[in-house]
Design an enzyme around this catalytic site. Sequence first.
Site, mmCIF file in Angstrom:
data_model
loop_
_atom_site.group_PDB
_atom_site.id
_atom_site.type_symbol
_atom_site.label_atom_id
_atom_site.label_comp_id
_atom_site.label_asym_id
_atom_site.label_seq_id
_atom_site.Cartn_x
_atom_site.Cartn_y
_atom_site.Cartn_z
ATOM 1 N N LYS A 111 0.851 -1.186 0.000
ATOM 2 C CA LYS A 111 0.000 0.000 0.000
ATOM 3 C C LYS A 111 0.886 1.235 0.000
ATOM 4 O O LYS A 111 1.892 1.279 0.720
ATOM 5 C CB LYS A 111 -0.929 0.025 1.215
ATOM 6 C CG LYS A 111 -1.841 1.269 1.264
ATOM 7 C CD LYS A 111 -2.898 1.144 2.335
ATOM 8 C CE LYS A 111 -2.368 1.279 3.729
ATOM 9 N NZ LYS A 111 -1.829 2.652 4.016
ATOM 10 N N GLU A 180 -9.115 7.540 3.996
ATOM 11 C CA GLU A 180 -8.963 7.864 5.415
ATOM 12 C C GLU A 180 -9.428 9.276 5.717
ATOM 13 O O GLU A 180 -8.967 10.253 5.106
ATOM 14 C CB GLU A 180 -7.504 7.695 5.859
ATOM 15 C CG GLU A 180 -7.301 7.988 7.333
ATOM 16 C CD GLU A 180 -5.938 7.588 7.865
ATOM 17 O OE1 GLU A 180 -5.678 7.830 9.061
ATOM 18 O OE2 GLU A 180 -5.137 7.024 7.086
#
Length: 263
Positions: A111, A180
């Site tokens: 990621k 996020e």
Amino acid sequence: MKGILDFARARRDGRPIGMVTSYDAWSARLAAQAGVDCLLVGDSVAMVVHGFADTLHATPEMMVAHTAAVRRGAPELFVVADMPFLTFRKGPETALDVAGALMRAGASAVKLEGVRGHERTVEQLVGSGIPVMGHLGLTPQSVHQLGGYRVQGRSAEDAARLLEDARTLQALGAFALVLECVPEQLATDATEALAIPTIGIGSGPRTSGQVLVLHDLLGLSDEFRPRFARRYLEGHALVRDALQRYVTDVREARFPAREEVLC
């Protein structure tokens, strides 16, 4: 989940994906037993385990060691490992070296945060057979540039930029995307606009799945209590009290008991 096709299948079937962080073998083993879909060896390990103030202190060596431990604890689970700060900004060659080390340590995918400025690196990683999960919104490695840990994408301009970046990551071959700390409507718009699944953290309930830091959901810190992280256990108090009972038993000669003596 065992591969990126399982992510695509979950997105297609509308089955929410449950993801948690893990940094060691014992927590990975428990997560697997609990039925967690996939594990994230996050660079948050620098803060949660090593005590640093931010994620910038995570190094390739640190991430490789923790990834290997998680893989040993959960050999059957899909494991995503974070690319540490700047390792994917130095060009494809450096990124491939670090991603390769993470994959050899046991990662199923890597990621990385953002996309602007390292599009070619993402493309090179995917083209080299390394599955890539994107990460947009609040990107902790850019915390100083962002001015702190704050919700991102509030303005129409910022929201449009995030949607554009999300589409870019999908076009470059990312198989999933973490969102996020973005407004719920923006997370919903991104989820509806993409064919790949979105994994939310602090971004509302309408993403394709959720991820939380294990230590937050277990309540292992009495200081850091993010509003979006539901506590499923008051772990801090439970562990502290158990340790206090142990120390008391030792000091008062109640441990070990006769039945606990080997010979």
